[in-house]
Design a protein around this motif. Structure first.
Motif, PDB file in Angstrom:
ATOM      1  N   ILE A 156       5.259   8.816  -2.427  1.00 27.43           N
ATOM      2  CA  ILE A 156       5.301   9.388  -3.778  1.00 27.43           C
ATOM      3  C   ILE A 156       4.896   8.351  -4.823  1.00 27.43           C
ATOM      4  CG2 ILE A 156       6.701  10.672  -5.445  1.00 27.43           C
ATOM      5  CD1 ILE A 156       7.223  12.149  -3.038  1.00 27.43           C
ATOM      6  N   LEU A 157       3.985   8.774  -5.705  1.00 24.92           N
ATOM      7  CA  LEU A 157       3.592   7.942  -6.853  1.00 24.92           C
ATOM      8  C   LEU A 157       4.187   8.559  -8.111  1.00 24.92           C
ATOM      9  CD1 LEU A 157      -0.019   7.578  -5.660  1.00 24.92           C
ATOM     10  CD2 LEU A 157       1.191   5.639  -6.618  1.00 24.92           C
ATOM     11  N   THR A 158       4.969   7.767  -8.844  1.00 28.33           N
ATOM     12  CA  THR A 158       5.574   8.257 -10.080  1.00 28.33           C
ATOM     13  C   THR A 158       4.979   7.508 -11.272  1.00 28.33           C
ATOM     14  OG1 THR A 158       7.362   6.642 -10.073  1.00 28.33           O
ATOM     15  CG2 THR A 158       7.765   8.708  -8.882  1.00 28.33           C
ATOM     16  N   LEU A 195      13.611   3.191   4.326  1.00 28.10           N
ATOM     17  CA  LEU A 195      12.753   2.864   3.188  1.00 28.10           C
ATOM     18  C   LEU A 195      11.647   1.907   3.615  1.00 28.10           C
ATOM     19  CD1 LEU A 195      15.385   2.452   0.317  1.00 28.10           C
ATOM     20  CD2 LEU A 195      14.051   4.464   0.981  1.00 28.10           C
ATOM     21  N   ILE A 196      10.412   2.262   3.264  1.00 27.63           N
ATOM     22  CA  ILE A 196       9.259   1.452   3.659  1.00 27.63           C
ATOM     23  C   ILE A 196       8.720   0.690   2.446  1.00 27.63           C
ATOM     24  CG2 ILE A 196       6.904   1.525   4.642  1.00 27.63           C
ATOM     25  CD1 ILE A 196       8.892   2.588   6.631  1.00 27.63           C
ATOM     26  N   GLU A 197       8.687   1.351   1.297  1.00 27.30           N
ATOM     27  CA  GLU A 197       8.160   0.724   0.079  1.00 27.30           C
ATOM     28  C   GLU A 197       9.046   1.144  -1.080  1.00 27.30           C
ATOM     29  OE1 GLU A 197       6.686  -1.642  -1.915  1.00 27.30           O
ATOM     30  OE2 GLU A 197       5.150  -1.459  -0.340  1.00 27.30           O
ATOM     31  N   LYS A 198       9.560   0.131  -1.835  1.00 28.86           N
ATOM     32  CA  LYS A 198      10.583   0.452  -2.835  1.00 28.86           C
ATOM     33  C   LYS A 198      10.100   0.365  -4.277  1.00 28.86           C
ATOM     34  CE  LYS A 198      14.198  -1.368   0.140  1.00 28.86           C
ATOM     35  NZ  LYS A 198      15.186  -2.434   0.284  1.00 28.86           N
ATOM     36  N   GLY A 199       8.829   0.562  -4.511  1.00 29.59           N
ATOM     37  CA  GLY A 199       8.372   0.551  -5.908  1.00 29.59           C
ATOM     38  C   GLY A 199       7.213  -0.394  -6.138  1.00 29.59           C
ATOM     39  N   LYS A 248       4.011   3.825  -9.854  1.00 31.03           N
ATOM     40  CA  LYS A 248       4.965   3.153  -8.958  1.00 31.03           C
ATOM     41  C   LYS A 248       4.965   3.914  -7.633  1.00 31.03           C
ATOM     42  CE  LYS A 248       8.632   1.015 -10.820  1.00 31.03           C
ATOM     43  NZ  LYS A 248       9.971   0.880 -11.401  1.00 31.03           N
ATOM     44  N   LEU A 249       4.787   3.171  -6.557  1.00 33.03           N
ATOM     45  CA  LEU A 249       4.673   3.803  -5.229  1.00 33.03           C
ATOM     46  C   LEU A 249       5.957   3.597  -4.429  1.00 33.03           C
ATOM     47  CD1 LEU A 249       2.859   5.101  -2.975  1.00 33.03           C
ATOM     48  CD2 LEU A 249       2.187   2.763  -2.374  1.00 33.03           C
TER      49      LEU A 249
END
Ligand SMILES: C[S@@+](CC[C@H](N)C(=O)[O-])C[C@H]1O[C@@H](n2cnc3c(N)ncnc32)[C@H](O)[C@@H]1O
Length: 307
Positions: A240-242, A278-282, A300-301
């Motif tokens: 998810i990209l926010t 969790l793989i990528e936290k931001g 932010k990914l």
């Protein structure tokens, strides 16, 4: 139509975060200019990609994609993910990507009304087939309701003052264009160059708040995340990209807890019970990417893998 429909942010890390398999089933819930979808399709051989967009304009970008026969485009709000997957007989997916918010096409097309930099009708609907516009909201909501929208979705501390200005302006004449709205908020005729950085920031947040309300963006996000958790196969990836703190908070809490309220459940020994690793936290864009694509600045990914 603008020439550049969209330039995707963090394309490479988002795609590699999906851990694509050539025979996998994937969903891109925000097709837009097809930057991410195009890259996914290139990695597929016998797999399939289901792509959502609630804006039919995006469908033009489905033409001429490599492996287009492996793509099903769905003109719908992604909140109906589960219903559409049921319709197509899909019981499990190997990965889902969401690149939230609006595309450059939305911001750069005056008639869509998303930007105070271009004068146009105060619309802001991603799907123009129905629903209320930003003008409907600005002219019909009570002062109290407007203050709520500006405070909750724009995080504007002076939301009461701004909603008072909107109500005063509409008493003179209806607020129907982006310029009317900018004038009502700043008290100035719109000339971007005359606005202070503070006024530009405030206007950006007012436009953001109205856009979120018009499209019920956070409601759609919450429903889609819950459906995604149900649909993901073990080891399936949620990518998810926010672009602002409100949606980022929802995604972050969901990935940590596995539920939409963000309530962390623990077992008897105090270990966190969660359906995700969790793989990528931001991850944010590099300076180089931001130089080439300034709108990637706020991206932010976040990536999680279903356990
Ligand atoms: C940031 S753009 C995506 C860009 C795309 N990743 C690309 O590479 O070109 C977001 C897109 O998602 C669509 N969108 C936003 N919210 C949606 C929702 N709830 N349901 C379906 N589409 C949505 C918008 O219409 C827009 O085209």
């Amino acid at each position: 139509m603008t020439e550049t429909y969209h330039i995707p942010a963090l394309l490479q890390p988002a795609i590699s975060g999906l851990n694509l398999r050539p025979d996998g089933t994937y969903v891109d819930v925000t097709f837009g200019g097809a930057g991410h979808s195009g890259a996914i399709l290139q990695s597929l051989a016998s797999g399939h990609l289901y792509a959502f967009d609630r804006d039919i304009d995006a469908f033009q970008n489905a033409r001429q994609l490599t492996n287009a026969s492996l793509l099903t485009f769905i003109h719908s709000d992604f909140r109906y993910l589960q219903n559409w997957m049921d319709f197509y007989g899909v019981t499990q997916i190997d990965g889902l990507l969401a690149d939230l918010g609006v595309s450059f096409h939305h911001f750069d097309t005056a008639s869509r009304g998303f930007s105070f930099r271009l004068d146009g009708p105060l619309d802001m609907r991603m799907n123009r087939c129905g629903g209320k516009t930003a003008a409907d909201i600005v002219n019909a909501y009570t002062e109290e309701e407007l203050a709520r929208v500006l405070f909750v979705y724009g995080e504007l501390k002076n939301s009461r003052l701004l909603s008072k200005r909107l109500v005063q302006a509409r008493q003179q004449s209806p607020v129907l264009t982006t310029e009317d709205l900018a004038r009502a908020i700043t008290g100035k005729t719109l000339s971007i160059d005359d606005l202070s950085p503070q006024q530009k920031k405030e206007l950006t947040l007012v436009f953001q708040a109205l856009r979120i309300e018009v499209n019920d963006e956070l409601g759609s996000l919450r429903e889609m995340l819950q459906a995604a958790l149900q649909m993901l196969a073990p080891k399936g990836r949620l990518v998810i990209l926010t672009y602002h703190s409100l949606e980022d908070r929802i995604v972050k809490n969901f990935m940590r807890s596995g539920n939409i309220d963000g309530n962390i459940q623990k077992d008897f020994y105090g270990n966190i019970l969660t359906p995700f690793r969790l793989i990528e936290k931001g991850l944010t864009a590099s300076e180089e990417e931001v130089m080439n694509n300034p709108r990637a600045r706020s991206a932010k990914l976040r990536i999680a893998e279903k356990i």
